[in-house]
Design a protein around this motif. Structure first.
Motif, PDB file in Angstrom:
ATOM      1  N   PRO A   1       0.813  -1.229   0.000  1.00 56.99           N
ATOM      2  CA  PRO A   1       0.000   0.000   0.000  1.00 56.99           C
ATOM      3  C   PRO A   1       0.842   1.274   0.000  1.00 56.99           C
ATOM      4  O   PRO A   1       0.449   2.294  -0.590  1.00 56.99           O
ATOM      5  CB  PRO A   1      -0.854  -0.115   1.283  1.00 56.99           C
ATOM      6  CG  PRO A   1      -0.184  -1.137   2.132  1.00 56.99           C
ATOM      7  CD  PRO A   1       0.556  -2.056   1.204  1.00 56.99           C
TER       8      PRO A   1
ATOM      9  N   ASP B   1       1.848   1.678  -3.597  1.00 54.99           N
ATOM     10  CA  ASP B   1       0.710   2.093  -4.435  1.00 54.99           C
ATOM     11  C   ASP B   1       0.493   3.602  -4.317  1.00 54.99           C
ATOM     12  O   ASP B   1       0.276   4.296  -5.311  1.00 54.99           O
ATOM     13  CB  ASP B   1      -0.579   1.373  -4.002  1.00 54.99           C
ATOM     14  CG  ASP B   1      -0.606  -0.076  -4.449  1.00 54.99           C
ATOM     15  OD1 ASP B   1       0.246  -0.467  -5.276  1.00 54.99           O
ATOM     16  OD2 ASP B   1      -1.474  -0.817  -3.945  1.00 54.99           O
ATOM     17  N   ARG B   2       0.584   4.085  -3.078  1.00 55.60           N
ATOM     18  CA  ARG B   2       0.397   5.532  -2.877  1.00 55.60           C
ATOM     19  C   ARG B   2       1.520   6.317  -3.535  1.00 55.60           C
ATOM     20  O   ARG B   2       1.296   7.324  -4.203  1.00 55.60           O
ATOM     21  CB  ARG B   2       0.345   5.828  -1.367  1.00 55.60           C
ATOM     22  CG  ARG B   2       0.239   7.299  -1.092  1.00 55.60           C
ATOM     23  CD  ARG B   2       0.670   7.688   0.296  1.00 55.60           C
ATOM     24  NE  ARG B   2       0.885   9.130   0.314  1.00 55.60           N
ATOM     25  CZ  ARG B   2       2.034   9.713  -0.010  1.00 55.60           C
ATOM     26  NH1 ARG B   2       3.074   8.984  -0.368  1.00 55.60           N
ATOM     27  NH2 ARG B   2       2.128  11.024   0.006  1.00 55.60           N
TER      28      ARG B   2
ATOM     29  N   LEU C   1      -6.076   5.519  -1.231  1.00 53.41           N
ATOM     30  CA  LEU C   1      -4.755   4.891  -1.056  1.00 53.41           C
ATOM     31  C   LEU C   1      -4.158   5.268   0.300  1.00 53.41           C
ATOM     32  O   LEU C   1      -3.555   4.436   0.988  1.00 53.41           O
ATOM     33  CB  LEU C   1      -3.809   5.319  -2.187  1.00 53.41           C
ATOM     34  CG  LEU C   1      -4.217   4.871  -3.597  1.00 53.41           C
ATOM     35  CD1 LEU C   1      -3.259   5.458  -4.630  1.00 53.41           C
ATOM     36  CD2 LEU C   1      -4.243   3.356  -3.699  1.00 53.41           C
TER      37      LEU C   1
ATOM     38  N   ARG D   1      -5.650   3.320   3.144  1.00 51.25           N
ATOM     39  CA  ARG D   1      -5.103   1.955   3.237  1.00 51.25           C
ATOM     40  C   ARG D   1      -3.765   1.964   3.970  1.00 51.25           C
ATOM     41  O   ARG D   1      -3.487   1.083   4.778  1.00 51.25           O
ATOM     42  CB  ARG D   1      -4.912   1.347   1.843  1.00 51.25           C
ATOM     43  CG  ARG D   1      -6.225   0.985   1.199  1.00 51.25           C
ATOM     44  CD  ARG D   1      -6.000   0.287  -0.135  1.00 51.25           C
ATOM     45  NE  ARG D   1      -7.252   0.252  -0.864  1.00 51.25           N
ATOM     46  CZ  ARG D   1      -7.373   0.329  -2.185  1.00 51.25           C
ATOM     47  NH1 ARG D   1      -6.289   0.424  -2.933  1.00 51.25           N
ATOM     48  NH2 ARG D   1      -8.541   0.293  -2.753  1.00 51.25           N
TER      49      ARG D   1
END
Ligand code: GTB
Length: 217
Positions: free
Chosen positions: A111, A114-115, A135, A138
């Protein structure tokens, strides 16, 4: 035999120690293993000679005699298996420390990554403003859970281990995001990792690549 690792010739992080050679350097410093560094350009990373070492054309790699490894987690694990200092001797404590290595790379890092990728390559998308908070939530969920487990302990499970080493390097990727600010215990945890002499040597060495003052250890 002295291992050789690869690192960015010119790291996009400008010496902030966020590229994944940092975790390998830190592990080698923790166990007192001298190493050489081969710097590679983005172009060289995609050429056959480097792809023979790393199928995905990335850094870091690790060569030691006839052994060639890629994947920073596997490299840190190899170093921790071969030397004292990064994994407990007791088999059950060792299994728990290895679990934290996987937790850092498989539960915390995705995560966070992803961010980070969204902030780097999706800023111009019409949906960015809606996606970023999702994001970030999460990431916050995982930070809250990790913070609850850490409590007021110094390290995740007893003595400092390769699990902490990987976790600290993963959490550092959030530096400057503000997401760590509400988690004082995680900030202190990162600071404890960064205060370790082995971390400081590794950090100085990767910074020296950026400032043009690099040698080998
Ligand atoms: N799963 C692999 C591992 O853990 O070793 C991932 C390896 C990887 O992502 N390597 C990156 C790479 O070689 C460098 S570390 N990228 C080049 C490419 O794919 O062509 C990732 C990274 C890059 C930059 C920053 N930064 O600027 O802050 C942080 C982290």
């Amino acid at each position: 035999m002295k291992p050789t690792i690869t690192a960015f010739e010119r790291s996009p992080d400008r010496g902030r120690g966020l590229a994944r050679d940092m975790r390998v350097r830190w592990a080698l410093e923790e166990v007192g293993q001298p190493y050489d560094v081969r710097l590679v350009s983005f172009k060289e990373m995609k050429e056959p000679a480097h792809r023979a070492l790393h199928p995905f054309g990335q850094i870091p790699t690790y060569e030691e005699g006839g052994l060639a490894l890629f994947e920073s987690g596997a490299i840190v694990f190899h170093i921790a298996e071969r030397h004292a200092g990064l994994l407990p001797g007791d088999p059950t404590a060792r299994a728990r420390a290895i679990t934290w290595m996987f937790a850092a790379l498989n539960t915390m890092e995705p995560p966070i990554l992803d961010r980070e990728i969204a902030t780097l390559v999706e800023r111009d998308k019409t949906w960015y403003g809606e996606r970023l908070p999702v994001l970030e939530d999460r990431v916050r969920t995982r930070l809250g859970e990790l913070s609850s487990r850490l409590g007021d302990a110094d390290w995740l499970d007893g003595a400092f281990s390769a699990g902490d080493l990987l976790m600290v390097t993963v959490l550092r990727r959030l530096s400057g995001s503000g997401l760590l600010d509400p988690y004082a215990s995680l900030c202190a945890y990162i600071a404890r990792g960064e205060a370790r002499p082995a971390y400081q040597r590794a950090f100085a060495d990767q910074l020296a690549v950026f400032t043009g003052k690099a040698g080998t250890r």
